[in-house]
Design an enzyme around this catalytic site. Structure first.
Site, mmCIF file in Angstrom:
data_model
loop_
_atom_site.group_PDB
_atom_site.id
_atom_site.type_symbol
_atom_site.label_atom_id
_atom_site.label_comp_id
_atom_site.label_asym_id
_atom_site.label_seq_id
_atom_site.Cartn_x
_atom_site.Cartn_y
_atom_site.Cartn_z
ATOM 1 N N GLN A 69 -4.733 -0.763 -5.052
ATOM 2 C CA GLN A 69 -5.395 -1.785 -5.704
ATOM 3 C C GLN A 69 -6.394 -1.420 -6.883
ATOM 4 O O GLN A 69 -6.166 -2.236 -7.902
ATOM 5 C CB GLN A 69 -6.066 -2.523 -4.525
ATOM 6 N N CYS A 127 -3.148 -2.729 6.100
ATOM 7 C CA CYS A 127 -3.681 -1.242 6.889
ATOM 8 C C CYS A 127 -4.944 -1.384 7.319
ATOM 9 O O CYS A 127 -5.028 -0.279 8.356
ATOM 10 C CB CYS A 127 -3.196 -0.297 5.777
ATOM 11 N N CYS A 138 0.921 -1.148 -0.137
ATOM 12 C CA CYS A 138 -0.016 0.057 -0.009
ATOM 13 C C CYS A 138 0.962 1.267 -0.013
ATOM 14 O O CYS A 138 1.741 1.380 0.845
ATOM 15 C CB CYS A 138 -0.796 -0.094 1.261
ATOM 16 N N GLU A 139 0.870 2.174 -0.902
ATOM 17 C CA GLU A 139 1.630 3.376 -1.347
ATOM 18 C C GLU A 139 1.154 4.300 -0.093
ATOM 19 O O GLU A 139 2.077 5.142 0.091
ATOM 20 C CB GLU A 139 1.580 3.845 -2.480
ATOM 21 N N HIS A 140 0.176 4.181 0.620
ATOM 22 C CA HIS A 140 -0.061 5.132 1.755
ATOM 23 C C HIS A 140 0.566 4.951 3.195
ATOM 24 O O HIS A 140 0.674 5.779 3.830
ATOM 25 C CB HIS A 140 -1.693 5.138 1.917
ATOM 26 N N HIS A 141 0.590 3.485 3.372
ATOM 27 C CA HIS A 141 1.209 3.268 4.537
ATOM 28 C C HIS A 141 2.594 2.297 4.540
ATOM 29 O O HIS A 141 3.168 1.931 5.373
ATOM 30 C CB HIS A 141 0.064 2.347 5.334
ATOM 31 N N HIS A 191 -6.188 -5.900 2.812
ATOM 32 C CA HIS A 191 -5.008 -4.832 3.264
ATOM 33 C C HIS A 191 -4.631 -4.991 4.568
ATOM 34 O O HIS A 191 -5.612 -4.784 5.516
ATOM 35 C CB HIS A 191 -5.749 -3.641 2.802
#
Length: 186
Positions: free
Chosen positions: A118, A148, A76-79, A146
């Site tokens: 995703q 996250c 996940c590019e956010h976390h 996910h």
């Protein structure tokens, strides 16, 4: 291009920021191991999914081609926490133009090996196949958990996210779309 030394330094600094001693016995090699792991996990940054479609054949086949349950792992590019699951990739050949089945799995692999969303992963695989093969249609479904959402934040382990990307006939004709979705869910 991956920079091993900078990655090791970043992990070292992260351990310090966490209040750990990067020089203690159990952590001395950790920056090197983590950097090497990230190099492997982000190997898809050096390739494009479309580049995986290198083999084309002509065969008198104008029905759905589907490779389902393709396992993948991504970040996940956010976390920068993993998400993982299965991809199902279908296409309807045009004028008998087909590709090797392993190429569908390779496109999923390359798209997943990068900081990712995703929704984008699903679209990248569908677009790559559509551009490379110019089929009548493409349908890609990705199902993933996910971490996250499972181990932090809302903390709902086992929940799955499903994304779809449709091109051509699968975008426009409900019956064909339903036929492909039915095969994916079997």
């Amino acid at each position: 291009m991956f920079n091993q030394k900078k990655a090791e330094e970043a992990v070292y600094q992260l351990l310090l920021a966490l209040g750990e001693d990067p020089e203690r016995e159990g952590l001395v090699e950790t920056p090197k191991r983590v950097a090497k792991m990230y190099q492997e996990m982000f190997a898809g940054l050096n390739e494009e999914p479309k580049e995986q479609f290198t083999a084309f054949f002509t065969e008198a086949h104008e029905e759905i081609v589907l490779v389902k349950d393709i396992p993948f792992y991504s970040m996940c590019e956010h976390h920068l926490i993993p998400f993982y699951g299965s991809a199902h990739v279908a296409y309807l050949p045009s004028q008998g133009r087909i590709t090797g089945l392993s190429k569908l799995a390779r496109a999923v692999e390359v798209a997943s090996k990068r900081p990712q969303l995703q929704e984008r992963l699903t679209e990248q695989v569908a677009s790559a196949l559509d551009e490379a093969l110019n089929p009548q249609g493409v349908l890609v479904m990705v199902e993933a958990e996910h971490l996250c959402m499972s181990m932090r934040g809302i903390k709902k382990p086992g929940s799955k996210t499903v994304t779809l990307a449709a091109k051509g006939i699968f975008e426009k004709e409900f019956q064909k779309r339903q036929e492909a979705l039915s095969l994916m869910r079997q």
